[in-house]
Design an enzyme around this catalytic site. Structure first.
Site, PDB file in Angstrom:
ATOM      1  N   ASP A 302      56.251   6.039 -23.629  1.00 27.34           N
ATOM      2  CA  ASP A 302      56.978   5.128 -22.741  1.00 27.34           C
ATOM      3  C   ASP A 302      57.758   5.851 -21.646  1.00 27.34           C
ATOM      4  O   ASP A 302      58.052   5.260 -20.605  1.00 27.34           O
ATOM      5  CB  ASP A 302      57.921   4.231 -23.546  1.00 27.34           C
ATOM      6  CG  ASP A 302      57.161   3.059 -24.167  1.00 27.34           C
ATOM      7  OD1 ASP A 302      56.093   2.708 -23.647  1.00 27.34           O
ATOM      8  OD2 ASP A 302      57.633   2.496 -25.169  1.00 27.34           O
ATOM      9  N   TYR A 386      59.110  -4.756 -26.360  1.00 27.84           N
ATOM     10  CA  TYR A 386      60.265  -4.142 -27.004  1.00 27.84           C
ATOM     11  C   TYR A 386      61.454  -4.007 -26.063  1.00 27.84           C
ATOM     12  O   TYR A 386      61.289  -3.849 -24.858  1.00 27.84           O
ATOM     13  CB  TYR A 386      59.907  -2.734 -27.516  1.00 27.84           C
ATOM     14  CG  TYR A 386      59.627  -2.722 -28.997  1.00 27.84           C
ATOM     15  CD1 TYR A 386      60.669  -2.865 -29.902  1.00 27.84           C
ATOM     16  CD2 TYR A 386      58.335  -2.593 -29.485  1.00 27.84           C
ATOM     17  CE1 TYR A 386      60.424  -2.883 -31.260  1.00 27.84           C
ATOM     18  CE2 TYR A 386      58.085  -2.615 -30.846  1.00 27.84           C
ATOM     19  CZ  TYR A 386      59.139  -2.763 -31.731  1.00 27.84           C
ATOM     20  OH  TYR A 386      58.901  -2.787 -33.070  1.00 27.84           O
TER      21      TYR A 386
END
Ligand SMILES: [Cu+2]
Length: 637
Positions: A302, A386
């Site tokens: 990420d 998320y």
């Protein structure tokens, strides 16, 4: 007005950077600005007055090239221009939006959705994921993204309750065309609604009845709990420099790492003692542990593939942050090189944290109690499903803590209700499951405990052998092992040995003659379960060790290397340590990998309660005693 060399870039500096590059390099429309950040001066350069420089990553779509440029704002010129072969930098926001349009317009995709009974494309939601590297056939020179697809039941519906399993679209971002529509066969899209917006959960809004779980009305019995600081907070903010109690630090940010800390120190008896030169989260890696086609490709770096900066969200008073809050904005660039300001992205506040120390002298009946307080520096980032909170805490007893808060929505998949439930995940609803996965974080800590020359020890508690020196068999000691070079400084946690690592400065001694130090105390941790040959093993070697120590090199900033996106093999820490540089009494960087292991629970659905993972840095012989001894008695008025 002189600006501190570690102050983040202003909007004007971002504009100036892109103007210099466009002017001197004749950049055309085919070039995207993927990131513009402060080119931080090295420690050596900080001793003088360094030039103000920016570091820019560009993608030339026409040439399919990636360029790193360093621009000197002081000298109004491009100081460095370098093409990086085979590198796929993190994505720009605009690439996500443009790829979304391309996927929706693709006839093969439209036909695949029709095979699933979906004709209203306005309800289709396309999440973009980095493609990872699934095998040798993939060309990392081609800039790609792979979709995960969801179908909402209505405009505000939680899309993750309705995944389209087995359908993925590969998009070429340089050409902005669909490369391939991969369809592994129709699996019915799960239908059960799972919303978290109260008006949808209660069915108050038409079309959202049947939510699981459900409630009839929101709780009405929570009375106000107010945090008031009538005299204001106890910290001061000068630009991005903070003074709070005896702590001194600078807050910064970068598009890739999000929140950063610089020059963290503690004023002890009138003297500023350095502890950390720089602290940042260097990678966030999320491998999924399920074999289904849509799931085994979920393999996200990420930070290296996206960057936390563009995902930062504006924070809201009394909601994200309670009490006397000071916010900092974050200024990034868009893909034209123009500045974009994210308001209120970093939050600063103080929190009461219970009791820091207490004793009642039973003989005298005398009681002394002091309250713990901490300074909180935090931000939140949303990465598709998320939400991650990154929290640094500074305590009045010299402790530093880093905590990642994980919340948001678990990534989901679908399975045929006529078959068995998936083995590597948790069923959430009929035909819906959340695959097992892990989140690995790596924090880079450029240490300077009372100076740049530090040494790192591993400390295990070990029992002494029984014998004349241990007649009762009860004795144990803290056994220290020097991590003398990079080949040995690759360690895993051992909670049963009470393992921690100390960073000490042998040239500076406390009042009993021991070197001063800070220790890294691990919290919960886990190793990857992926086998050799897996993407995890091939591409994320940093996750297979928890503690790494390297010799300081400003070019080594990321645990998975500069460009993990689509890369077939490893980089970063496993490469950095190949030099096997000596670490004893050296300028060291400590890297700590910690994993949040996620076997999803039904209670994580439809939005998961915060789960925390992190570590502490605690003084160990750094002070001559309890540094919080001089706190005032709490007032009783
Ligand atoms: Cu998770």
């Amino acid at each position: 007005m002189s600006i501190h060399p570690l102050e983040p870039l202003s909007a004007d500096e971002i504009t100036a950077t892109s103007a210099i590059l466009i002017r001197d390099k004749g950049l055309g429309k085919s070039v995207r600005f993927l990131s513009v950040e402060l080119h931080e001066p090295t420690k050596q350069a900080l001793l003088a007055t360094p030039d103000r420089e920016t570091f820019v990553v560009l993608r030339d779509r026409a040439e399919r090239t990636t360029i790193e440029a360093i621009v000197s704002l002081t000298r109004d010129s491009v100081r460095s221009w370098r093409e990086i072969p085979h590198a796929q930098p993190g994505y720009a926001r605009d690439e996500f939006a443009e790829a979304d349009d391309v996927v929706r317009a693709d006839p093969e995709f439209v036909a695949a959705m029709r095979r699933r009974g979906v004709t209203d494309l306005s309800l289709v939601s396309v999440d973009m994921w980095a493609p990872g590297n699934t095998g040798p056939a993939e060309d990392p020179g081609r800039r790609l993204m792979r979709t995960q697809v969801y179908v909402r039941s209505g405009k505000y519906d939680n899309r993750y309750a309705h995944p389209v399993e087995g359908l993925m679209v590969l998009v070429d971002l340089d050409e902005m065309v669909v490369v391939e529509v991969e369809d592994h066969g129709v699996v019915p899209v799960p239908a059960t609604l799972a919303n978290y917006i109260p008006e949808l959960v209660t069915g108050e809004i038409d079309g959202y009845a049947g939510n699981v779980p459900a409630f009839d009305e929101v709780r009405g019995d929570l009375r106000p709990l107010a945090i008031t600081q009538p005299d204001g907070p106890s910290f001061t903010l000068d630009g991005h420099a903070i003074e709070w109690q005896k702590w001194r630090l600078r807050v910064g940010y970068s598009p890739r790492e999000g929140l950063l800390l610089h020059q963290v120190g503690y004023v002890d008896q009138g003297r500023l003692r350095p502890i950390l030169h720089r602290a940042s989260i260097s990678e966030l890696y999320v491998p999924y542990g399920d074999p289904n086609p849509s799931q085994r490709v979920k393999n996200a770096f990420d930070i290296g593939e996206g960057g936390i900066g563009p995902w930062l969200v504006p924070l809201m008073l009394d909601c994200d942050c309670l009490g006397e809050i000071r916010y900092l904005d974050v200024v990034l660039s868009d893909d034209d090189g123009d500045p974009v300001t994210l308001p209120n992205a970093i939050c600063l506040h103080e929190e009461d944290y219970g009791i820091v120390w207490k004793h009642v002298d039973g003989n005298l009946g005398h009681m002394e109690t002091r309250r713990q307080r901490r300074l909180v520096v935090s931000c939140w980032a949303t990465a598709n499903n998320y939400d991650y909170g990154f929290f640094w805490y500074f305590y009045v007893d010299g402790t530093i803590e880093f905590e990642v808060k994980l919340t948001g929505i678990v990534s989901t998949g679908a399975f045929p209700t006529t078959g068995t439930t998936p083995e590597c995940g948790t069923q959430l609803a009929p035909g819906l499951y959340a695959p097992n996965h892990q989140h690995f974080f790596n924090v880079r800590l450029d240490m300077c405990v009372d100076g740049e020359r530090n040494s790192v020890y591993e400390v295990d508690s070990v029992a002494l052998p029984t014998g004349p020196d241990n007649p009762g068999g009860n004795a144990w000691r803290a056994q220290k092992t020097l991590l003398a070079n990079e080949s040995v400084a690759q360690r895993t946690v051992d909670p049963l040995a009470g393992r921690y690592w100390t960073v000490v400065n042998r040239a500076v001694r406390n009042h009993v003659g021991q070197p001063v130090g800070y220790k890294l105390m691990p919290g919960d941790n886990i190793l990857p379960l992926a086998h050799e040959g897996s993407q995890n093993h091939r591409r994320a070697g940093f996750t297979y060790r928890h503690l790494w120590v390297t010799a300081y090199d400003p070019a080594e900033r990321y645990a998975a290397g500069d460009y993990p996106n689509q890369r077939p093999d490893d980089d970063g820490l496993p490469r950095y340590v190949k030099a096997n540089r000596p670490l004893d009494d050296a300028d060291v960087v400590v890297w700590y990998t910690f994993g949040a292991h996620h076997v999803p629970r039904l209670e994580d659905w439809p939005v998961m309660p915060v789960s925390s993972v992190g570590f502490h840095l605690k003084p160990v012989g750094f002070f001559d005693g309890n540094p919080a001894l001089d706190l005032p008695r709490p007032s009783h008025e």
